[in-house]
Write a protein that holds these residues in place. Structure first.
Motif, short mmCIF file in Angstrom:
data_model
loop_
_atom_site.label_atom_id
_atom_site.label_comp_id
_atom_site.label_asym_id
_atom_site.label_seq_id
_atom_site.Cartn_x
_atom_site.Cartn_y
_atom_site.Cartn_z
N LEU A 33 0.91 -1.28 0.28
CA LEU A 33 -0.04 -0.16 0.09
C LEU A 33 0.77 1.43 0.12
CD1 LEU A 33 -2.72 -1.08 2.53
CD2 LEU A 33 -2.97 -0.97 0.10
N SER A 34 1.81 1.29 0.60
CA SER A 34 2.76 2.53 0.82
C SER A 34 3.39 2.54 -0.63
CB SER A 34 3.79 2.42 1.78
OG SER A 34 4.91 3.14 1.93
N ARG A 35 3.90 1.65 -1.18
CA ARG A 35 4.59 1.56 -2.64
C ARG A 35 3.43 2.06 -3.58
NH1 ARG A 35 6.70 -3.23 -0.87
NH2 ARG A 35 5.36 -4.50 -2.49
N LEU A 36 2.42 1.77 -3.50
CA LEU A 36 1.31 2.03 -4.12
C LEU A 36 0.95 3.64 -4.09
CD1 LEU A 36 -0.97 0.94 -6.14
CD2 LEU A 36 -2.46 0.79 -4.46
N GLU A 37 1.08 4.20 -2.80
CA GLU A 37 0.78 5.72 -2.61
C GLU A 37 1.93 6.42 -3.28
OE1 GLU A 37 -0.03 6.35 1.46
OE2 GLU A 37 -2.05 5.69 1.36
N ARG A 38 3.23 5.74 -3.23
CA ARG A 38 4.23 6.59 -3.53
C ARG A 38 4.65 6.61 -4.99
NH1 ARG A 38 8.86 4.21 -0.41
NH2 ARG A 38 7.37 2.51 -0.15
N GLY A 39 3.66 5.79 -5.72
CA GLY A 39 3.85 5.73 -7.28
C GLY A 39 4.80 4.54 -7.75
N HIS A 40 5.37 3.51 -6.67
CA HIS A 40 6.11 2.74 -7.05
C HIS A 40 5.59 1.64 -7.85
CE1 HIS A 40 9.44 4.36 -4.14
NE2 HIS A 40 8.93 5.11 -4.96
N ILE A 41 4.13 1.44 -7.78
CA ILE A 41 3.59 0.29 -8.46
C ILE A 41 2.93 1.15 -9.39
CG2 ILE A 41 2.10 -1.49 -8.00
CD1 ILE A 41 2.63 -1.71 -5.17
N ARG A 42 3.56 0.79 -10.76
CA ARG A 42 2.66 1.73 -11.81
C ARG A 42 1.61 1.01 -12.72
NH1 ARG A 42 3.78 6.05 -12.89
NH2 ARG A 42 5.28 7.04 -13.83
N GLU A 43 1.56 -0.45 -12.66
CA GLU A 43 0.31 -1.04 -13.20
C GLU A 43 0.10 -2.31 -12.33
OE1 GLU A 43 1.13 -1.94 -17.38
OE2 GLU A 43 2.44 -0.41 -17.61
N PRO A 44 -0.77 -1.98 -11.24
CA PRO A 44 -1.36 -2.87 -10.40
C PRO A 44 -2.38 -3.77 -11.08
CG PRO A 44 -1.98 -0.84 -9.66
CD PRO A 44 -1.22 -0.53 -10.77
N ASP A 45 -2.70 -4.76 -10.60
CA ASP A 45 -3.96 -5.48 -11.05
C ASP A 45 -5.26 -4.60 -10.92
OD1 ASP A 45 -6.48 -7.48 -10.29
OD2 ASP A 45 -4.90 -8.81 -11.51
N GLU A 46 -6.05 -4.51 -12.13
CA GLU A 46 -7.32 -3.52 -11.63
C GLU A 46 -7.90 -4.14 -10.60
OE1 GLU A 46 -9.51 -2.94 -15.12
OE2 GLU A 46 -7.84 -2.95 -16.32
N ASN A 47 -8.18 -5.26 -10.42
CA ASN A 47 -8.80 -5.57 -9.02
C ASN A 47 -8.24 -5.04 -7.67
OD1 ASN A 47 -10.76 -7.36 -10.24
ND2 ASN A 47 -9.60 -9.10 -10.34
N HIS A 48 -7.01 -4.87 -7.72
CA HIS A 48 -6.42 -4.42 -6.39
C HIS A 48 -6.83 -2.85 -6.34
CE1 HIS A 48 -2.72 -7.00 -6.20
NE2 HIS A 48 -3.79 -7.63 -6.32
N ILE A 49 -6.91 -2.04 -7.61
CA ILE A 49 -7.33 -1.04 -7.62
C ILE A 49 -8.91 -0.68 -7.03
CG2 ILE A 49 -7.97 1.24 -8.90
CD1 ILE A 49 -5.07 0.96 -8.75
N ARG A 50 -9.68 -1.67 -7.62
CA ARG A 50 -10.99 -1.61 -7.05
C ARG A 50 -11.18 -2.00 -5.62
NH1 ARG A 50 -11.31 -3.89 -12.37
NH2 ARG A 50 -12.84 -2.65 -13.68
N THR A 51 -10.26 -2.89 -5.13
CA THR A 51 -10.31 -3.10 -3.71
C THR A 51 -10.07 -2.04 -2.93
OG1 THR A 51 -9.88 -5.69 -4.19
CG2 THR A 51 -9.38 -4.81 -2.03
N VAL A 52 -8.97 -1.28 -3.32
CA VAL A 52 -8.59 0.09 -2.51
C VAL A 52 -9.61 1.11 -2.66
CG1 VAL A 52 -6.99 1.80 -2.22
CG2 VAL A 52 -6.06 -0.39 -2.65
N ALA A 53 -10.26 1.30 -3.82
CA ALA A 53 -11.09 2.19 -3.89
C ALA A 53 -12.51 1.65 -3.16
CB ALA A 53 -11.84 2.17 -5.57
N ASP A 54 -12.97 0.48 -3.15
CA ASP A 54 -14.23 -0.03 -2.42
C ASP A 54 -13.96 0.37 -0.72
OD1 ASP A 54 -15.52 -0.76 -4.44
OD2 ASP A 54 -15.02 -2.88 -4.14
N ALA A 55 -12.52 0.04 -0.29
CA ALA A 55 -12.12 0.18 0.96
C ALA A 55 -12.38 1.83 1.37
CB ALA A 55 -10.81 -0.08 1.31
N LEU A 56 -11.97 2.62 0.58
CA LEU A 56 -12.11 4.02 0.89
C LEU A 56 -13.41 4.76 0.30
CD1 LEU A 56 -8.73 5.13 -0.63
CD2 LEU A 56 -9.24 5.07 1.78
N ASN A 57 -14.27 3.74 -0.22
CA ASN A 57 -15.83 4.08 -0.38
C ASN A 57 -15.66 5.41 -1.43
OD1 ASN A 57 -18.58 3.71 -0.32
ND2 ASN A 57 -18.54 5.33 1.09
N VAL A 58 -15.10 4.94 -2.40
CA VAL A 58 -14.89 6.00 -3.59
C VAL A 58 -14.90 5.17 -5.10
CG1 VAL A 58 -13.55 7.59 -2.34
CG2 VAL A 58 -12.29 6.09 -3.81
#
Length: 69
Positions: A33-58
Motif C-alpha cells: 500500500l505504501s509503494r502504491l501511494e508513492r507511485g512505485h507500483i505503476r500497473e497494479p492488477d485492476e482488482n487491486h485498484i477496485r479493492t482499495v477504492a471500495d475500502a475508501l468508499n470511492v
C-alpha cells in the motif's frame, strides 16, 4: 489503470484511515500500500485498484490517473 498515489493518500488521510487500517480493509500488506501511494507500483492488477477504492468508499476513477488520448 494507473494508480494516483497522491489521491489515494489524500483520501485515506481525509478519512482518518491509517495504513494499518487500510491493510486490514483490503488484505494487502502495508508495504504494498505504501509503494502504491508513492507511485512505485505503476500497473497494479485492476482488482487491486477496485479493492482499495471500495475500502475508501470511492469510485476507482477517483484514485487513478486519467488516460491521455
Amino acid at each position: 489503470m494507473r494508480p494516483n498515489g497522491q489521491a489515494i493518500r489524500a483520501i485515506r488521510r481525509a478519512q482518518k484511515i491509517g495504513l494499518r487500517s487500510l491493510q486490514q480493509m483490503t488484505g494487502f500488506n502495508r508495504g504494498y500500500l505504501s509503494r502504491l501511494e508513492r507511485g512505485h507500483i505503476r500497473e497494479p492488477d485492476e482488482n487491486h485498484i477496485r479493492t482499495v477504492a471500495d475500502a475508501l468508499n470511492v469510485a476507482p476513477e477517483a484514485i487513478t490517473h486519467q488516460e491521455e488520448v
